[in-house]
Write a protein that holds these residues in place. Sequence first.
Motif, PDB file in Angstrom:
ATOM      1  N   ASN A 426      62.005 -34.834 -25.530  1.00 27.88           N
ATOM      2  CA  ASN A 426      61.365 -34.590 -26.851  1.00 27.88           C
ATOM      3  C   ASN A 426      60.158 -34.001 -27.054  1.00 27.88           C
ATOM      4  N   HIS A 427      60.149 -32.671 -26.709  1.00 28.45           N
ATOM      5  CA  HIS A 427      59.069 -31.791 -26.675  1.00 28.45           C
ATOM      6  C   HIS A 427      58.398 -31.803 -28.000  1.00 28.45           C
ATOM      7  N   ALA A 428      58.831 -32.496 -29.074  1.00 22.51           N
ATOM      8  CA  ALA A 428      58.122 -32.361 -30.468  1.00 22.51           C
ATOM      9  C   ALA A 428      56.797 -33.344 -30.049  1.00 22.51           C
ATOM     10  N   ASP A 429      56.922 -34.395 -29.297  1.00 22.22           N
ATOM     11  CA  ASP A 429      55.898 -35.144 -28.784  1.00 22.22           C
ATOM     12  C   ASP A 429      55.274 -34.537 -27.672  1.00 22.22           C
ATOM     13  N   PRO A 430      54.087 -34.021 -27.864  1.00 19.89           N
ATOM     14  CA  PRO A 430      53.264 -33.381 -26.779  1.00 19.89           C
ATOM     15  C   PRO A 430      53.004 -34.524 -25.512  1.00 19.89           C
ATOM     16  N   LYS A 431      53.008 -35.765 -25.823  1.00 22.79           N
ATOM     17  CA  LYS A 431      52.677 -36.891 -24.670  1.00 22.79           C
ATOM     18  C   LYS A 431      53.969 -36.744 -23.847  1.00 22.79           C
ATOM     19  N   VAL A 432      54.830 -36.453 -24.189  1.00 22.03           N
ATOM     20  CA  VAL A 432      56.273 -36.318 -23.250  1.00 22.03           C
ATOM     21  C   VAL A 432      55.995 -35.268 -22.220  1.00 22.03           C
ATOM     22  N   GLU A 433      55.457 -34.135 -22.712  1.00 21.60           N
ATOM     23  CA  GLU A 433      55.390 -33.018 -21.709  1.00 21.60           C
ATOM     24  C   GLU A 433      54.411 -33.606 -20.825  1.00 21.60           C
ATOM     25  N   GLU A 434      53.211 -34.231 -21.515  1.00 20.19           N
ATOM     26  CA  GLU A 434      52.152 -34.532 -20.470  1.00 20.19           C
ATOM     27  C   GLU A 434      52.372 -35.473 -19.368  1.00 20.19           C
ATOM     28  N   ARG A 435      53.098 -36.362 -19.865  1.00 20.54           N
ATOM     29  CA  ARG A 435      53.589 -37.307 -18.977  1.00 20.54           C
ATOM     30  C   ARG A 435      54.716 -36.652 -17.683  1.00 20.54           C
ATOM     31  N   LEU A 436      55.727 -35.875 -18.170  1.00 18.90           N
ATOM     32  CA  LEU A 436      56.526 -35.059 -17.323  1.00 18.90           C
ATOM     33  C   LEU A 436      55.588 -34.474 -16.279  1.00 18.90           C
ATOM     34  N   GLN A 437      54.496 -33.745 -16.732  1.00 19.44           N
ATOM     35  CA  GLN A 437      53.772 -33.136 -15.769  1.00 19.44           C
ATOM     36  C   GLN A 437      52.826 -33.838 -14.754  1.00 19.44           C
ATOM     37  N   GLY A 438      52.466 -34.861 -15.393  1.00 18.96           N
ATOM     38  CA  GLY A 438      51.775 -35.938 -14.686  1.00 18.96           C
ATOM     39  C   GLY A 438      52.538 -36.875 -13.591  1.00 18.96           C
ATOM     40  N   ASP A 439      53.845 -36.857 -13.839  1.00 16.76           N
ATOM     41  CA  ASP A 439      54.615 -37.565 -12.988  1.00 16.76           C
ATOM     42  C   ASP A 439      55.192 -36.876 -11.748  1.00 16.76           C
ATOM     43  N   THR A 440      55.479 -35.671 -12.346  1.00 11.04           N
ATOM     44  CA  THR A 440      56.334 -34.844 -11.574  1.00 11.04           C
ATOM     45  C   THR A 440      55.931 -33.322 -11.132  1.00 11.04           C
ATOM     46  N   LYS A 441      54.659 -32.931 -11.834  1.00  9.79           N
ATOM     47  CA  LYS A 441      54.250 -31.796 -11.730  1.00  9.79           C
ATOM     48  C   LYS A 441      55.251 -30.586 -12.010  1.00  9.79           C
ATOM     49  N   SER A 442      56.099 -31.014 -13.095  1.00 10.44           N
ATOM     50  CA  SER A 442      57.320 -30.085 -13.399  1.00 10.44           C
ATOM     51  C   SER A 442      56.737 -29.818 -15.097  1.00 10.44           C
ATOM     52  N   THR A 443      57.334 -28.746 -15.549  1.00  8.19           N
ATOM     53  CA  THR A 443      56.945 -28.575 -16.879  1.00  8.19           C
ATOM     54  C   THR A 443      58.369 -28.115 -17.727  1.00  8.19           C
ATOM     55  N   ILE A 444      58.203 -28.065 -18.859  1.00  8.85           N
ATOM     56  CA  ILE A 444      59.537 -27.493 -19.762  1.00  8.85           C
ATOM     57  C   ILE A 444      59.371 -25.993 -19.489  1.00  8.85           C
ATOM     58  N   ARG A 445      60.105 -25.228 -18.724  1.00 10.44           N
ATOM     59  CA  ARG A 445      60.147 -23.902 -18.628  1.00 10.44           C
ATOM     60  C   ARG A 445      60.445 -23.133 -20.013  1.00 10.44           C
ATOM     61  N   CYS A 446      61.505 -23.450 -20.422  1.00  9.64           N
ATOM     62  CA  CYS A 446      62.016 -22.952 -21.682  1.00  9.64           C
ATOM     63  C   CYS A 446      62.962 -23.802 -22.473  1.00  9.64           C
ATOM     64  N   ILE A 447      63.246 -23.326 -23.852  1.00 10.17           N
ATOM     65  CA  ILE A 447      64.281 -24.190 -24.653  1.00 10.17           C
ATOM     66  C   ILE A 447      65.376 -22.772 -24.625  1.00 10.17           C
ATOM     67  N   PRO A 448      66.305 -22.902 -23.861  1.00  8.42           N
ATOM     68  CA  PRO A 448      67.277 -21.478 -23.742  1.00  8.42           C
ATOM     69  C   PRO A 448      68.071 -21.331 -25.172  1.00  8.42           C
TER      70      PRO A 448
END
Length: 475
Positions: A426-448
């Motif tokens: 749910n990238h509409a919520d910026p906290k989701v991406e922050e958590r993803l990055q914090g937990d896994t060092k990965s990011t959402i690269r794109c919405i194809p």
Amino acid sequence: MAKGITERAKDYSQWYIDVVKQADMAEHSPVKGCMVIKPTGYGIWEKIQQNLDRMFKETGHVNAYFPLLIPESFLKKEAEHVEGFAPECAVVTHGGGKKLEEPLVVRPTSETIIWDSYRNWISSYRDLPLLINQWANVLRWEMRTRLFLRTTEFLWQEGHTAHATHEEAEEEAYRMVQVYRRFAEEFLAMPVLVGRKTDKEKFAGALHTYCIEALMQDGKALQAGTSHHLGTNFAKAFDVQFQDRDSERKYVHATSWGVSTRLIGGMIMTHSDDSGLVIPPRLAPVPVVIVPIWRDDDQMALTLAKARHITEGWDKLFYKIDDRDQYKPGYKFNEWELKGIPIRIELGPRDVENNQVVAVRRDTGEKVTLSADGLRENLEKMLDDIQANLFQRAKDRTEASTHTVDSYDEYKERIKGGGFFRVFLNHADPKVEERLQGDTKSTIRCIPFDAPDEEGPCMITGAPCKGRVVAAQSY
RNA sequence: CGGGGUGUAGCGCAGUCCGGUUAGCGCACCUGCUUUGGGAGCAGGGGGCCGUCAGUUCGAAUCUGACCACCCCGACCA
């Protein structure tokens, strides 16, 4: 195994540095984070420029040049833009031995200086669209740099267009990301995902950003090009309005789009191997090198004469005859392999006698004996085949490294192995991406763009999501 | 900015602990001869403000202090 190149499997990062160095593409400059691009590397950049430039012109764009230095106040006119770029700007405070009235920023990108000009260039709908590109260098004060992939100064092109309507700007942003996709596939032989960035990852000052993302051999993603729909943000910041058909004054809609010398880094990490660089034929400054082989002066004269005879009438940029006498053939074979030349021709006395040559493909290492008659046509075919093979190989690898995952626990485990991951987030919520990055060092690269019409729960929060995004660790 | 490392010939290093001839080795470079189908061999040769500055000492690459630079690993980004 090539001397001086660390194996990919052993240390991918060191392998990359070794390839750049051994292929003689670039070296560090005395200034931290800057690089000297040597002829071997710059020749590839020139091929990128030539081909992209043609594609830009075919889509109606023209080139211009805007200055390196930007008044600091310009950068501050667009709030999000300055916030995004200020931390990495170099600022000139002195000139001619005196402190300047107003500091000048060395461009990190040129939106502001260009839109300041556009204000004077645009007054009517008849002035639109304005489709301009520039080839330039830019400077971004990066904390951590890698040759070609991220350097303090880098070369790029930046397109800056102005349109009468939102829809036209949108079309342009989309058109240009498709130009990048086509260039990546057809010239770099690099398969890419095409899509939209999440709000967190978009360009500072854009409505939204489109991108191409490629997957490198080590399973990390590389952002290879971006195209931004800037809306009226810069028009408002620089007061660029036009009078429309209906006599109303309206703000101009903008796009900008760019690719950089990073593409060379992407090319290296997509195709090269433990023997060195591999250049896709369509980007090779010289695709064919001929190595004559001799034992004495007579044989030297014989093989060189044959090489010159065979290549009579050929485009000089198609081939090179390596007639250096100070190196043995074996040394030359290795050198041209390190440098990634697509086809090497070996031509010795035995070949002269039989009116043949030995051709060696860089992509597979395969050696074939070809007749000296009709050689040019056979080489062209082989180059096409190499180009196609490199793309297919990279495509197969990318597909094999693209996974669909629904559980966050599974994701956290598998992301360590690299690859693209198709997931619900749910990238509409910026906290989701922050958590993803914090937990896994990965990011959402794109919405194809081509994501299938699916619905599912966000793997982190469980919130319902439409369509999967692609996440990965990235450069 | 935190952690780690390195500064000696174009590149890669030894020497530094324990101060003392003319600072050494490999690669590269120059000359000559022999070589040449997958990184040639031999012989000769050129090239150094030992990162910078200050100190200790009869004497410093070596000891002391300060500074500077770069590289690698983590927080930002095309």
